[in-house]
Design an enzyme around this catalytic site. Sequence first.
Site, PDB file in Angstrom:
ATOM      1  CD  GLU A  41      -2.698   1.019   2.646  1.00 41.38           C
ATOM      2  OE1 GLU A  41      -3.835   1.509   2.640  1.00 41.38           O
ATOM      3  OE2 GLU A  41      -2.208   0.448   3.651  1.00 41.38           O
ATOM      4  CE  LYS A 112      -7.533   0.527   3.346  1.00 43.12           C
ATOM      5  NZ  LYS A 112      -6.396   1.211   4.003  1.00 43.12           N
ATOM      6  CB  CYS A 154      -4.013  -1.888   4.438  1.00 46.27           C
ATOM      7  SG  CYS A 154      -3.065  -1.590   5.953  1.00 46.27           S
TER       8      CYS A 154
END
Length: 272
Positions: A41, A112, A154
Site C-alpha cells: 500500500e 479500498k 490493508c
Amino acid sequence: MSKVGVVQMNSGATPEENIKQLSLKLKGLQQQGAKLALTPENCIVFGQKEDYERYAEPLGQGELQDTLSALAKRYQIWLVIGSFPIRNVDGSLSTTCLVFDDNGVLVEHYHKLHMFDVEIEDGHHSYRESDTFTPGNEVKVVDTPFGKLGLSICYDVRFPQLYSELRRQGVEIIAVPAAFTKVTGYAHWDILLRSRAIETQCWVLAAGQWGSHGAERETWGHSMIIDPWGNKVATQREGTGVIIADIDKSQLAMIRKKMPVAQHARLECKLS
C-alpha cells in the site's frame, strides 16, 4: 506452478524515489523468474493529505501511471500496485489498487472499501483515512494466467466477509498490500493473514511497508506468502527486499477437495 513475488518497501512522499526503489526490486524478481509482483500500500506516494492531493491522477491517465505501465512491460511481469491515489470525476480521491498485465495494460482496479479511522497507541496516535479518501463500493476479482486474483488493501483484512465473497466468486489468490502500523502489525498481522488463507483456502500474498515514514509513523513489514493450508512459505521480516514462491494450484485443489468448507457452509440457517 507459477512464480509470484512480493515487494517490501520503505516509501516516502516523493514518487520518483519510490519508483527507483520499486524498479530495482522488480528487476530482481524478473531475474528470479517471477511472473507476478505485488507491491505494498502507498508504494508510490506515502505521505500526508497534501501529498496525495498533489500526485493523484485520474484512473488510467497520468505520468506516474504511464511509468508503472512501462515497468510492467519492461520486466514482462503482472504488476499489482498496492495502492495509488486516484482522482475521481467528482474531485474526490480514492486509494486504489492497480493491476497491470505483462504488456503494461491496466486491466483492473480496486478502490479500498474500508477506511482506517482509528486511534493507535503509537507516536502518530490518530489515523483518519476518510479525511483524505472516499471508500469504494465494489469487490474486484481479476482473471490472470496464474489464477483468479482477489483484491484487497490493508485494513480490509479485518473484515472476513469481504474474503468470503471473494472466495464465492472463485478466487484462488488473494492480494493484501498494506502499510500496517508497527503496533497493530505486532499484535494482529500474522494471525489475520493466516486466518484469511485458512478460511478461504486461497494463496495469500501480503506486501508490507517497513520502517519509519516521518510524522512518527512506523510500519511493521513482515511481508509474506501463505499457502491455502495457512503455512508461511516465504517471509521478509524487516528491511526492504523481495520474496518469491511457486503458486501450486494443485495443492489448492487438493485441500479444497479434502476439506470442502465452501460446500459445508450453512449461512442460510436462521436462529430460532
